[in-house]
Write an enzyme that holds these catalytic residues in place. Structure first.
Site, short mmCIF file in Angstrom:
data_model
loop_
_atom_site.label_atom_id
_atom_site.label_comp_id
_atom_site.label_asym_id
_atom_site.label_seq_id
_atom_site.Cartn_x
_atom_site.Cartn_y
_atom_site.Cartn_z
N PHE A 107 0.84 -1.20 0.00
CA PHE A 107 0.00 0.00 0.00
C PHE A 107 0.88 1.25 0.00
CE2 PHE A 107 -2.32 3.34 2.38
CZ PHE A 107 -3.38 3.51 1.49
N GLY A 108 0.63 2.14 -0.95
CA GLY A 108 1.35 3.41 -1.03
C GLY A 108 0.41 4.56 -0.74
N GLU B 297 13.70 1.89 2.01
CA GLU B 297 12.85 2.56 3.00
C GLU B 297 13.20 2.19 4.44
OE1 GLU B 297 11.42 4.79 1.63
OE2 GLU B 297 10.98 4.10 -0.39
C1 BEZ Z 1 4.49 5.62 0.16
O1 BEZ Z 1 3.60 4.94 0.65
O2 BEZ Z 1 4.29 6.26 -0.84
C2 BEZ Z 1 5.83 5.62 0.80
C3 BEZ Z 1 5.93 5.31 2.13
C4 BEZ Z 1 7.16 5.30 2.71
C5 BEZ Z 1 8.29 5.59 1.99
C6 BEZ Z 1 8.16 5.91 0.65
C7 BEZ Z 1 6.93 5.91 0.06
#
Ligand code: BEZ
Length: 202
Positions: A22-23, A101
């Site tokens: 999930f983003g 990340e």
């Molecule tokens: C995202 O969900 O878009 C995201 C979350 C943490 C690090 C990078 C992107």
């Protein structure tokens, strides 16, 4: 532990398994990994905040940008995009995300339930969260101050302002029924600043 191990859990080979990621930030428009399907939807129990600092992609060491992270909030939903990754792509994508990340960025990977925009059963998904003990964490501030910081920063992925505008654009286009006062207050303040730049708000 790399999330592939956490995701498969039982030590079985990851082939033929689907993992959903999930983003809720830049992954919405730039997943940077191969995926087999993509769904707009939300997760429960978290709110999205521009409280994390970024000294590489959207800022630099002197002027860190502000990017989103998630905070636990039993009353909140956060909307974004979930990607299904399968087989070989699952291992390599998760390994890359874990390195980028978690190892380098200090994010932690959590398991959540993802709900698609179209009604249906929830799907387990992985999400990356930066917590307050991350050295880059910036924490809360007034929308006007957050906007002022964002307007003044850029990094290897471009302007911090574009990150903000893309996220607001996604919410408006794909989730028009969702209220997101935090995001839209910062966007509104940033738009004012770009037409009439001023000194930092107090
Ligand atoms: C995202 O969900 O878009 C995201 C979350 C943490 C690090 C990078 C992107």
């Amino acid at each position: 532990m790399p999330p592939q191990e956490a995701a498969t859990g039982d030590g079985a080979a990851p082939q033929d398994r689907a993992v959903w990621i999930f983003g809720y930030g830049s992954l919405i428009w730039k997943p940077d990994f191969e995926f087999t399907s993509r769904r707009v939807g939300f997760i429960r129990g978290y709110c999205r905040r521009f409280w994390h600092g970024d000294n590489h992609y959207r800022g630099d060491k002197r002027t860190p940008g502000r990017v989103v992270t998630l905070l636990e909030d039993a009353e909140a939903d956060t909307w974004g995009v979930a990607y299904e990754v399968r087989d070989e792509a699952a291992s390599s994508s998760l390994e890359r995300l874990w390195r980028r990340e978690c190892l380098l960025g200090g994010y932690v990977c959590r398991s959540v339930q993802f709900y698609g925009r179209e009604a249906g059963a929830a799907t387990p998904a992985l999400v990356y969260v930066a917590t307050a003990d991350n050295p880059l964490y910036l924490g809360p501030a007034e929308p006007a101050l957050i906007a002022w910081q964002i307007v003044g920063c850029s990094g290897h992925s471009g302007r911090n302002l574009d990150y903000l505008l893309r996220l607001a654009d996604f919410m408006r286009r794909c989730c028009p029924h969702v209220e997101d006062p935090h995001l839209f207050a910062i966007e509104a303040a940033a738009v004012v600043l770009t037409s009439a730049p001023g000194s930092p708000p107090h």
